[in-house]
Design a protein around this motif. Sequence first.
Motif, PDB file in Angstrom:
ATOM      1  N   VAL A  38      54.142  64.156  89.345  1.00  0.00           N
ATOM      2  CA  VAL A  38      53.041  63.955  88.386  1.00  0.00           C
ATOM      3  C   VAL A  38      53.530  63.734  86.951  1.00  0.00           C
ATOM      4  CG1 VAL A  38      51.403  65.261  89.793  1.00  0.00           C
ATOM      5  CG2 VAL A  38      52.710  66.440  88.008  1.00  0.00           C
ATOM      6  N   LEU A  39      54.863  63.786  86.746  1.00  0.00           N
ATOM      7  CA  LEU A  39      55.394  63.652  85.376  1.00  0.00           C
ATOM      8  C   LEU A  39      54.853  62.437  84.620  1.00  0.00           C
ATOM      9  CD1 LEU A  39      57.314  64.651  83.126  1.00  0.00           C
ATOM     10  CD2 LEU A  39      59.146  63.392  84.241  1.00  0.00           C
ATOM     11  N   PRO A  40      54.910  61.223  85.219  1.00  0.00           N
ATOM     12  CA  PRO A  40      54.442  60.059  84.437  1.00  0.00           C
ATOM     13  C   PRO A  40      52.962  60.167  84.067  1.00  0.00           C
ATOM     14  CG  PRO A  40      55.669  59.376  86.373  1.00  0.00           C
ATOM     15  CD  PRO A  40      55.427  60.837  86.525  1.00  0.00           C
TER      16      PRO A  40
ATOM     17  N   VAL B  73      63.988  64.551  87.738  1.00  0.00           N
ATOM     18  CA  VAL B  73      64.247  65.519  86.674  1.00  0.00           C
ATOM     19  C   VAL B  73      64.643  66.845  87.332  1.00  0.00           C
ATOM     20  CG1 VAL B  73      63.301  66.679  84.658  1.00  0.00           C
ATOM     21  CG2 VAL B  73      62.554  64.362  85.242  1.00  0.00           C
TER      22      VAL B  73
ATOM     23  N   TYR C 276      56.678  68.562  93.062  1.00  0.00           N
ATOM     24  CA  TYR C 276      55.328  68.208  92.624  1.00  0.00           C
ATOM     25  C   TYR C 276      55.329  67.783  91.162  1.00  0.00           C
ATOM     26  CZ  TYR C 276      50.454  68.647  91.311  1.00  0.00           C
ATOM     27  OH  TYR C 276      49.212  68.387  90.823  1.00  0.00           O
ATOM     28  N   GLU C 277      56.015  68.584  90.347  1.00  0.00           N
ATOM     29  CA  GLU C 277      56.035  68.297  88.907  1.00  0.00           C
ATOM     30  C   GLU C 277      56.714  66.962  88.596  1.00  0.00           C
ATOM     31  OE1 GLU C 277      56.122  72.869  87.162  1.00  0.00           O
ATOM     32  OE2 GLU C 277      57.981  71.918  87.779  1.00  0.00           O
TER      33      GLU C 277
ATOM     34  N   ARG D 207      54.914  50.692  80.808  1.00  0.00           N
ATOM     35  CA  ARG D 207      55.637  51.046  82.022  1.00  0.00           C
ATOM     36  C   ARG D 207      54.985  52.204  82.749  1.00  0.00           C
ATOM     37  NH1 ARG D 207      60.467  50.213  79.206  1.00  0.00           N
ATOM     38  NH2 ARG D 207      60.649  52.424  78.757  1.00  0.00           N
ATOM     39  N   ARG D 208      54.647  53.250  81.971  1.00  0.00           N
ATOM     40  CA  ARG D 208      54.151  54.418  82.688  1.00  0.00           C
ATOM     41  C   ARG D 208      52.753  54.199  83.248  1.00  0.00           C
ATOM     42  NH1 ARG D 208      54.161  58.237  77.434  1.00  0.00           N
ATOM     43  NH2 ARG D 208      52.066  57.847  76.668  1.00  0.00           N
TER      44      ARG D 208
ATOM     45  N   GLN E 109      44.173  64.756  91.835  1.00  0.00           N
ATOM     46  CA  GLN E 109      44.745  65.630  92.863  1.00  0.00           C
ATOM     47  C   GLN E 109      44.685  65.014  94.272  1.00  0.00           C
ATOM     48  OE1 GLN E 109      46.495  68.237  92.551  1.00  0.00           O
ATOM     49  NE2 GLN E 109      46.111  68.931  90.454  1.00  0.00           N
TER      50      GLN E 109
ATOM     51  N   ARG F 104      56.695  59.491  93.032  1.00  0.00           N
ATOM     52  CA  ARG F 104      56.501  59.502  91.587  1.00  0.00           C
ATOM     53  C   ARG F 104      56.076  58.119  91.112  1.00  0.00           C
ATOM     54  NH1 ARG F 104      61.597  60.786  87.898  1.00  0.00           N
ATOM     55  NH2 ARG F 104      62.244  58.757  88.710  1.00  0.00           N
TER      56      ARG F 104
ATOM     57  N   ILE G 264      54.888  52.740  77.119  1.00  0.00           N
ATOM     58  CA  ILE G 264      53.546  53.130  77.569  1.00  0.00           C
ATOM     59  C   ILE G 264      53.061  52.187  78.674  1.00  0.00           C
ATOM     60  CG2 ILE G 264      51.133  53.334  76.818  1.00  0.00           C
ATOM     61  CD1 ILE G 264      52.366  54.297  74.076  1.00  0.00           C
TER      62      ILE G 264
ATOM     63  N   GLU H 173      51.337  62.933  83.474  1.00  0.00           N
ATOM     64  CA  GLU H 173      51.203  63.898  82.382  1.00  0.00           C
ATOM     65  C   GLU H 173      51.784  63.391  81.084  1.00  0.00           C
ATOM     66  OE1 GLU H 173      52.586  67.661  83.976  1.00  0.00           O
ATOM     67  OE2 GLU H 173      50.478  67.984  84.485  1.00  0.00           O
ATOM     68  N   LEU H 174      52.841  62.574  81.181  1.00  0.00           N
ATOM     69  CA  LEU H 174      53.391  61.984  79.966  1.00  0.00           C
ATOM     70  C   LEU H 174      52.331  61.127  79.294  1.00  0.00           C
ATOM     71  CD1 LEU H 174      56.999  60.971  81.062  1.00  0.00           C
ATOM     72  CD2 LEU H 174      56.361  62.749  79.427  1.00  0.00           C
ATOM     73  N   ASP H 175      51.449  60.571  80.102  1.00  0.00           N
ATOM     74  CA  ASP H 175      50.412  59.719  79.568  1.00  0.00           C
ATOM     75  C   ASP H 175      49.222  60.546  79.067  1.00  0.00           C
ATOM     76  OD1 ASP H 175      49.828  57.156  78.932  1.00  0.00           O
ATOM     77  OD2 ASP H 175      48.693  56.756  80.750  1.00  0.00           O
TER      78      ASP H 175
ATOM     79  N   LEU I  75      62.480  70.145  87.162  1.00  0.00           N
ATOM     80  CA  LEU I  75      61.098  70.171  87.638  1.00  0.00           C
ATOM     81  C   LEU I  75      61.098  70.161  89.167  1.00  0.00           C
ATOM     82  CD1 LEU I  75      59.513  67.535  85.231  1.00  0.00           C
ATOM     83  CD2 LEU I  75      59.559  70.020  84.976  1.00  0.00           C
TER      84      LEU I  75
END
Lengths: 226, 850
Positions: A107-109, A97, A103-104, A83-84, A119, A154, A81, A111-113, A100
Motif C-alpha cells: 500500500v506504500l504508493p 522496502v 502489506y505496508e 508515476r505513482r 481495502q 505493489r 506523482i 499512501e505516498l499519494d 515495511l
Amino acid sequence: MVILKTEALKKYYGKEPNVVKALDGVDLEVQEGEFVAVVGTSGSGKSTLLHMLGGLDKPTDGKVIVGGKDISGMTDEQLTIFRRRNVGFVFQSYNLVPILNVYENIVLPIELDGNTVDQDYVENIIETLGLSEKKNHLPNNLSGGQQQRVAIARALATKPSILLADEPTGNLDTKSSQDVLGVLKMTSTKFHQTIVMITHNEQIAQLADRIIRIEDGKIVTMEGWI
Amino acid sequence: MRNNNQAAIWKLSRQSFLANKSRNIFGIIAIVLTTVLITAVFTIGISLSDGMQEMMIRKYGRSTEVDFQYLTEDEAKAVAEHPLIEEYGLSRLITVITEGVFRQEQGEIHTADENFAKFTFSMPTTGQLPKEENEIALTSWILDVMNLPRELGKEVHLDFEVAGTPYSMDFVVSGFWDDDINLHPYGIMYISDILADKILEGVNPEETRLGKGYYGVTMMTANINGKLSQLEENVDTILADTGIDADMVGIVYNGAYHRGNMDSGIILAMALAIAIILVSGYLLIYNIFYISVMRDVRYYGLLKTVGTTQKQLMRIVNFQAFMLCIIAIPVGLIFGYLLGIVLIPVLLGFLNIDYMPAHPNLWIFLLGAALSLITVLISCHGPAKKAGKISPIEAVRYTVFAAVSPKKMKRGKKGARIYRMAWSNIFRSRKKASVVIASLSVGLVLFNIVYTVVGSFDINKFLQGYINGDFLIADTDYFNHVKPYVPSYTLNEDLLTDISKLEGVKNIARVYYGNGFTPVEGKIKDVLKEHLREELLADEPSLAEEEVEEIIEKNISDGYENKMVSQIYGFDSYWLDKLEENMLEGSFDREKFLSGKYILIGYDRDDMLQTGDMVTLSFYDKDGEKRTYEVMGKVDFRKLNSLSAHFITWPGFSAYLPSTEFEKLSNPDIMSATVIADEAAVGNLQKEIGMMLENNSEVDFRSRNNYIEELKSDNQKTALIGFTLCAVILLIGILNFVNTTITNIFSRKHELAMYESIGMTAGQSKKMLVLESLYYMVLTMFVFVTMGYGISYYSVNAVTKNSAAYTYRFSFAPFIICFPILILLACVLPINVYGSISKDTVVQRLREIE
C-alpha cells in the motif's frame, strides 16, 4: 483503445562525437489490457524505452503519451506523482522496502499519494497473488519469487494505467520464474491490466500477447500483432 | 611459515585509504579533535602543576631544596665541600629590626653571595649587590615604606643593634629588586661583607645561635645531589659526615617539593577530563570506521573471496586508521598545545598564580600522541574485526537492505506513513543510532553540568563570606587572607568618626577582636589533656601512663601557663541579628546579651563549653582583669566568616561578646568596620573613603562592588575553560551525527531512487530524511532531559553542597541554547545531502549498484 503511445521517441546520451543513441525514433502503440514483451540484446535500448514509458527518464526528443497525456514535458516532481498514480513498476531486484511488512509495502504508493486504501481491492490482489499468509512478514524473510509477487502486488495496488516490468524473472530460478510469469499473465486477464515487460529470454516473451523486438534503439519487428 | 605478503597488503590498504576520501576527512577531524582535547588537558594539567610549584617556591622564598639556617663559618665550609652538595648560596645574618617601618613586617640585614640572592629571588633587578662598605641592596617594599623613590643612590638610614651594640648608619642604595606578594619575608636588606666583618668582629655565632639573636650565623641554602625522595636521607648523611648537630643548625626543607596531595588533585581532575574525552573520541572514531567498513562490505568480501585472510583484512583496516593518525595526531598535538597555552593564563590567573608560560614539555606530546593512538586503535578494533569476519558469500550479496534488524514479522496494518518509515529507519542499525545518540549526549550532558555550575554561582551567598555591608574598612593585613590577623590597633575611632560624617553613611558596624585567656581547669582541662595525650602517644607510643600524665601536667602548667588563648569578638548591635540567625544551640535574648553578662560560643571543636556554663576570661589589657560570663548558646561560626579573623586556634575556642564589653578595655582593637550606606551614595563614598585612606598605608578598604567584580571575572574564567572543552566535545558529538547522516544518505542512494521510482516525491524523501534526523535529536533530547539533568543535579549538588558560593539552580537554558541549533542541523543537513545525491536521474541512480 490506445493507452500508451510514443512518437519518434529519441534518447541520446553523451556529446558529439561520442553520442550514444539509446533510442533513435521509436513509434509504438499499446492497447489497453495488452501484455507486451520487449526483447532485445543488452544495450539494445529496451531498458531505456521502459524508463521513458514510465517517466523515470526524459526523452531527448519525441513524445510519450500515457492515457492521452503527454508526459515528456513534465517536471521531476510532476513525473513522480504521475508515476505513482499511473505506472506500476516491477524491477528485477524487487526493490521492496526492508523496514515495511508485505502489506505496508503493497500500500506504500497509495499512501505516498495521501489516499486511503481501497481495502477490498488490495485484499483481492493479495488473495490473487497468494500472499494472504505472508501479509505481516518482512521482505527479507520471503523467497525471491514471493518478493517479486509482493512487488507485482505493489505495482497493481494503485490501479495503474500501465504496469512496467523490467526483467521481472532475472533473479529467479525456473520454477519461481514460471510462477511470477503466471501471476503477470493472470493479472493481465483478470484485472485487464496493460503490461509492458522487458526480457531477453525469448521463451518468456512467448507468454505475451505481442513481442516487440528492439535493436540499436529501433524497433525491428512486431510479432503477434492482432 | 612466514608469508611475504606485506607489499600486497600495503597496496590494498593504500588503495582503500585513497578511495575513502570523505571517511578520511571525518576521520582526520575526529582524531585531530580528540588529540587537541587530550593535549590541551595535559598542557593545562602539567603547566598548572608547574605553576603551583613555582608559586610554592616563591612562597617559600627560595628555589633550593634545603636550608641550613644556623651554621658557623667553619661548618659552612665543611658542608659546602661535601660531595652531596650540588650547589649552594651563603648568607650571614647580621641582625633583625622590628622598630620603625619594620614594626609590622620585620626587617633583616644580611650579607649574601650571588648564588644566595639568585636562589632566594633577591638578586637586584636594578643595580647590584653591595660591594662598598656604605652600600646596601634591598627590596623595593622597604623603599616604599620609607617613602623613598625606587632609585639607585638614595640614602637609607637604619638604626639597629647587634649583640648588644647599637648602630645608627646611613647607606647608599646600590641595588633593589621588585617585591612580590608571594615572596616572604618582605624586609630583606643586604650589606657588603666588608661592613659585615667589621660589625661581627667579636660576635661568636656559636653562642648567638643558642637562641641569643642569631647574630652572624651563616645560612646556607643548597640543592642536594640525588633524588628528591631521598632528600632527607642525603641531608642526614651530610650532617653525619661533617659531624654537625642537626638540632643546632635548624634544617628547613623547601615545602614546595612536597606536593603529593596537590598533584593528586590535579591528576584526578585530569584523569576525569581525559576519560570523558576518550569516551567521546571513541564513540566518534568507532562510528566512522564502523560505517566505513559497512559501506565497503562488498569490497572486503571480495578480498576474502580471492583469498585475503581475516588477519590481513584487519590489518588493512588498521593500516588505514594508522595512516589517518600519522596525518591527524601531529596537527592535533600542535593545536591542543596552543589551546592549552591560551587557556593556562586564564586558569592560573584565576587561581592567583603568577602566569608561567608552559614549556613545550615532551611528556605532553608523548602522552597526547600515545593516548590518541590507543583510542584510535581501540575504536578500530571492532570495525576491523567485523571486516575480518565478513563472509564472502554474504558480503557479495550484501546491500544496505540487509542491514535490518533480524525481526521476522511486523504487525500492523496502519500502512506506511512517512513518519513511521522514518522511525523504523533509524533503528535499522541500532548500533549506529545508539552511538550517535550517546556521542551527542556526552557533550550535552557535560555542557549542562558546566552551565549549571556556572549558573549556580550565588553571588550573595559568596559575598557573605567577605562583606556584609557596602564597604569594609580594616587593617591592610586583614585583607591578606594568607596571614592570620593579629590585633594591630591601626583602625581608630577618629577615622571612623570622620567616615560616619560622610554623606550617605547610615551606619558603621564594628567588630572588635582580642585574645582572651581562660584558665585551664575542669572540663576544659580534661579535653586539653586528652588531646595532648593523643599527640604524645602518636609520637612516642612507648611511654608509660605515669610518664604521659607527668609530661602533660608539666606541659599545661609550663607551656600553657594554665591558661588557654581564645579568639574573642566584640559585635556592634548591628550584627546581633546575624548572631540570632545563626544560633545552633540555646536561644538568643538580645537584652540579656547586651547586659554584658552573657557570651556566645562559636568555634569549639571538642564541645568544651555548653549552654549555661560559666566562662572566665581575661584580656592582656587592664592587668588581666578577670570577667565571668554565662554561655547563652552556640553560633555557627562558619556563617560569620566575613566578621572573623580568618583563622581558628586550637586548643581554644572563639566567642562573641557585645562591643560594650570591649569598649571597657583601655585599648580595644577594632578589627573591622563595615559601612552601611544609602544606595545612591555608594559611588560617591567609594571615592571619598578612597581619598581619606589614600595616604594611610595601615588601613585599607574594600567595597561590595570590588568583590562583585572580582567574583564575576573569576566565574567567567571558569566558564571560559569549561565551555571551551565542552564545545569541542559537543563538536565531536555533532561531527558524529553529521558523519552518520551523510554516510547514511549516501549509502541509501539506490534505496531512495527506488522510492522515487514507485512514486515518492523528492519532497517526501526529504521529509523522511529530515524526520529521521529529528528523531535522533528527539532521542538525544530524551537522554538529555532524563539523564543529563539527573547527572548534573547530583554532580553539581555534590560539588556545591558545602560550598560557600554555590546554590544549585536548575536551568532550562542549556536545553534552549542547544536544541534549536541541533534541530536546525537536523533539518538542513539531510536536505543538502539529499540534494547532492539526487542530481543524477532516477534511472542512473537505480543502475548504479546493480
